[in-house]
Design a protein around this motif. Structure first.
Motif, mmCIF file in Angstrom:
data_model
loop_
_atom_site.group_PDB
_atom_site.id
_atom_site.type_symbol
_atom_site.label_atom_id
_atom_site.label_comp_id
_atom_site.label_asym_id
_atom_site.label_seq_id
_atom_site.Cartn_x
_atom_site.Cartn_y
_atom_site.Cartn_z
ATOM 1 N N GLY A 153 6.280 29.364 -23.355
ATOM 2 C CA GLY A 153 6.883 29.210 -22.043
ATOM 3 C C GLY A 153 6.421 27.976 -21.307
ATOM 4 N N GLY A 154 5.729 27.070 -22.011
ATOM 5 C CA GLY A 154 5.210 25.855 -21.394
ATOM 6 C C GLY A 154 6.299 24.866 -21.036
ATOM 7 N N LEU A 155 5.911 23.834 -20.290
ATOM 8 C CA LEU A 155 6.846 22.890 -19.699
ATOM 9 C C LEU A 155 6.754 21.521 -20.364
ATOM 10 C CD1 LEU A 155 8.863 23.005 -17.260
ATOM 11 C CD2 LEU A 155 7.056 21.942 -15.891
ATOM 12 N N LEU A 156 7.907 20.932 -20.633
ATOM 13 C CA LEU A 156 8.014 19.537 -21.047
ATOM 14 C C LEU A 156 8.814 18.812 -19.989
ATOM 15 C CD1 LEU A 156 8.032 17.043 -22.951
ATOM 16 C CD2 LEU A 156 10.013 18.075 -24.089
ATOM 17 N N ILE A 157 8.248 17.742 -19.435
ATOM 18 C CA ILE A 157 8.973 16.899 -18.493
ATOM 19 C C ILE A 157 9.176 15.549 -19.152
ATOM 20 C CG2 ILE A 157 9.007 15.831 -16.214
ATOM 21 C CD1 ILE A 157 7.226 18.063 -15.200
ATOM 22 N N ALA A 158 10.445 15.160 -19.301
ATOM 23 C CA ALA A 158 10.786 13.930 -20.015
ATOM 24 C C ALA A 158 11.661 13.048 -19.150
ATOM 25 C CB ALA A 158 11.508 14.262 -21.322
ATOM 26 N N GLU A 159 11.475 11.764 -19.294
ATOM 27 C CA GLU A 159 12.352 10.794 -18.642
ATOM 28 C C GLU A 159 13.425 10.369 -19.621
ATOM 29 O OE1 GLU A 159 12.213 6.575 -16.156
ATOM 30 O OE2 GLU A 159 10.353 7.591 -16.713
ATOM 31 N N THR A 160 14.659 10.355 -19.165
ATOM 32 C CA THR A 160 15.789 9.944 -19.998
ATOM 33 C C THR A 160 16.426 8.693 -19.406
ATOM 34 O OG1 THR A 160 17.295 11.371 -18.746
ATOM 35 C CG2 THR A 160 16.272 12.311 -20.725
ATOM 36 N N LEU A 161 17.280 8.069 -20.177
ATOM 37 C CA LEU A 161 18.035 6.939 -19.651
ATOM 38 C C LEU A 161 19.112 7.444 -18.700
ATOM 39 C CD1 LEU A 161 18.447 4.796 -22.881
ATOM 40 C CD2 LEU A 161 17.109 4.208 -20.872
ATOM 41 N N PRO A 162 19.414 6.697 -17.650
ATOM 42 C CA PRO A 162 20.427 7.136 -16.679
ATOM 43 C C PRO A 162 21.855 6.887 -17.152
ATOM 44 C CG PRO A 162 19.472 5.065 -15.977
ATOM 45 C CD PRO A 162 18.712 5.476 -17.212
ATOM 46 N N VAL A 163 22.043 6.754 -18.462
ATOM 47 C CA VAL A 163 23.373 6.598 -19.065
ATOM 48 C C VAL A 163 23.430 7.525 -20.274
ATOM 49 C CG1 VAL A 163 23.740 4.236 -18.290
ATOM 50 C CG2 VAL A 163 22.569 4.639 -20.453
ATOM 51 N N ASP A 164 24.646 7.820 -20.730
ATOM 52 C CA ASP A 164 24.822 8.715 -21.874
ATOM 53 C C ASP A 164 24.681 7.909 -23.157
ATOM 54 O OD1 ASP A 164 25.431 10.702 -23.620
ATOM 55 O OD2 ASP A 164 27.463 11.082 -22.874
ATOM 56 N N VAL A 165 23.497 7.981 -23.771
ATOM 57 C CA VAL A 165 23.230 7.208 -24.977
ATOM 58 C C VAL A 165 22.384 8.036 -25.924
ATOM 59 C CG1 VAL A 165 21.162 6.138 -23.978
ATOM 60 C CG2 VAL A 165 22.340 4.999 -25.862
ATOM 61 N N ASP A 166 22.616 7.846 -27.208
ATOM 62 C CA ASP A 166 21.825 8.497 -28.255
ATOM 63 C C ASP A 166 21.713 7.486 -29.384
ATOM 64 O OD1 ASP A 166 20.611 10.041 -30.150
ATOM 65 O OD2 ASP A 166 22.167 11.588 -30.244
ATOM 66 N N GLU A 167 20.611 6.741 -29.388
ATOM 67 C CA GLU A 167 20.488 5.593 -30.285
ATOM 68 C C GLU A 167 19.144 5.593 -30.986
ATOM 69 O OE1 GLU A 167 19.358 1.258 -29.051
ATOM 70 O OE2 GLU A 167 21.532 1.435 -28.862
ATOM 71 N N ARG A 168 19.174 5.274 -32.249
ATOM 72 C CA ARG A 168 17.962 5.049 -33.036
ATOM 73 C C ARG A 168 17.983 3.614 -33.535
ATOM 74 N NH1 ARG A 168 18.115 10.330 -34.109
ATOM 75 N NH2 ARG A 168 20.147 10.206 -33.102
ATOM 76 N N ALA A 169 16.834 2.944 -33.536
ATOM 77 C CA ALA A 169 16.776 1.556 -33.972
ATOM 78 C C ALA A 169 15.381 1.217 -34.466
ATOM 79 C CB ALA A 169 17.158 0.617 -32.831
ATOM 80 N N GLU A 170 15.305 0.161 -35.271
ATOM 81 C CA GLU A 170 14.027 -0.424 -35.665
ATOM 82 C C GLU A 170 13.721 -1.542 -34.687
ATOM 83 O OE1 GLU A 170 12.049 0.437 -38.409
ATOM 84 O OE2 GLU A 170 13.373 2.180 -38.566
ATOM 85 N N ARG A 204 16.487 5.925 -28.069
ATOM 86 C CA ARG A 204 16.872 5.842 -26.660
ATOM 87 C C ARG A 204 17.828 6.996 -26.386
ATOM 88 N NH1 ARG A 204 20.008 1.670 -25.475
ATOM 89 N NH2 ARG A 204 19.200 1.320 -23.362
ATOM 90 N N LEU A 205 17.478 7.837 -25.406
ATOM 91 C CA LEU A 205 18.252 9.045 -25.152
ATOM 92 C C LEU A 205 18.631 9.168 -23.680
ATOM 93 C CD1 LEU A 205 16.148 11.712 -27.117
ATOM 94 C CD2 LEU A 205 18.141 10.450 -27.940
ATOM 95 N N GLY A 206 19.903 9.485 -23.436
ATOM 96 C CA GLY A 206 20.315 9.929 -22.123
ATOM 97 C C GLY A 206 20.111 11.433 -22.010
#
Length: 275
Positions: A172-189, A209-211
């Motif tokens: 029941g623990g908490l994760l607080i995450a910051e996301t990008l303020p746009v809808d993006v789902d990207e993986r890169a080197e 990079r995740l929205g």
């Protein structure tokens, strides 16, 4: 005056990292951060320029000045939501750790950058030079884990990071995450560079990079439930609640676990922010 907690379980928090343990998964990606001299140099100087650069030349500016400053109103809003003991993953120069410590909260930062750990210690916070994918003190007993400043991108594998985070928090623990303020789902080197046209370091590693929609989608697959969404200062945040051991699980307690109960493992890794 902050309360003193021994959260590290290690004699030398800034000790040089050892080899990643077997089965550490994405931990090797963090070693690139530890060796990324432009990042350490920027943290020591307290300013950029600093970028993540993809192979195609695309640049992501990194906000070193903000990370090295005191916690701003958006940061304080994050900290007000924290529960129990707090683990700041990829703590960077330690502004969040220092603020929580000043409030008398039990908090530990982890980062693979020696300069970041040293800066955090200098602010009066506790920090270890360690990877989120390495064995850590207090696994399964943290009330809150923070993934701020783009650290949802660590390792380039959001599902692996969410699984790892679930193993760190109490039921029941908490994760607080910051996301990008746009809808993006990207993986890169990517690699860390000090200037857009700087020569490559040769230390390339995976990043994501995740929205908010993308993070919530991955979180749902891993059994996390949404506990809140908000924006502040042009930044976007999500609070997620892990599976409870039972429907009547007690809320996390704010008392620290004594250090003798916690493991001691040297290691490495460095998450930072992305914007």
């Amino acid at each position: 005056m902050s309360t003193a907690y021994d959260l590290t379980g290690a004699a030398d928090p800034a000790a040089a990292p050892g080899p990643a343990p077997a089965g550490a998964g994405s931990a090797g990606a963090g070693a690139a951060w530890a060796a990324a001299d432009p990042y350490d140099d920027a943290v020591r100087a307290g300013r950029g320029p600093l970028f993540l650069r993809r192979a195609d030349g695309w640049l992501l500016p990194l906000e070193v000045e903000r990370w090295c400053a005191r916690a701003d109103p958006a940061d304080l809003g994050i900290l007000d939501r924290c529960e129990g003991t707090v683990l700041d993953v990829g703590c960077g120069p330690g502004r969040l750790v220092a603020e929580l410590a000043a409030r008398g909260r039990a908090v530990l930062g982890i980062d693979v950058s020696a300069a970041a750990v040293a800066h955090t210690l200098g602010l009066g916070g506790q920090a270890l030079r360690r990877s989120v994918f390495d064995p850590l003190p207090g696994e399964g007993r943290w009330g809150t884990v923070l993934l701020i400043d783009g650290n949802v991108g660590i390792g380039g594998d959001p599902l692996a990071l969410l699984r790892r985070t679930a193993a760190l928090v109490v039921p029941g623990g908490l994760l607080i995450a910051e996301t990008l303020p746009v809808d993006v789902d990207e993986r890169a080197e990517v690699e860390v560079v000090g200037l857009p046209q700087a020569p490559g370091t040769g230390r390339v590693f995976p990043w994501a990079r995740l929205g908010t929609p993308a993070l919530l989608g991955y979180a749902g697959r891993e059994g996390w439930r949404t506990a809140g969404q908000w924006t502040a200062g042009g930044r976007s945040f999500v609070a997620l609640r892990s599976r409870s051991a039972s429907s009547s699980a007690e809320p996390p307690k704010s008392t620290a676990v004594i250090s003798s109960q916690w493991s001691r493992y040297p290691s490495a890794e460095r998450p930072v922010a992305d914007r």
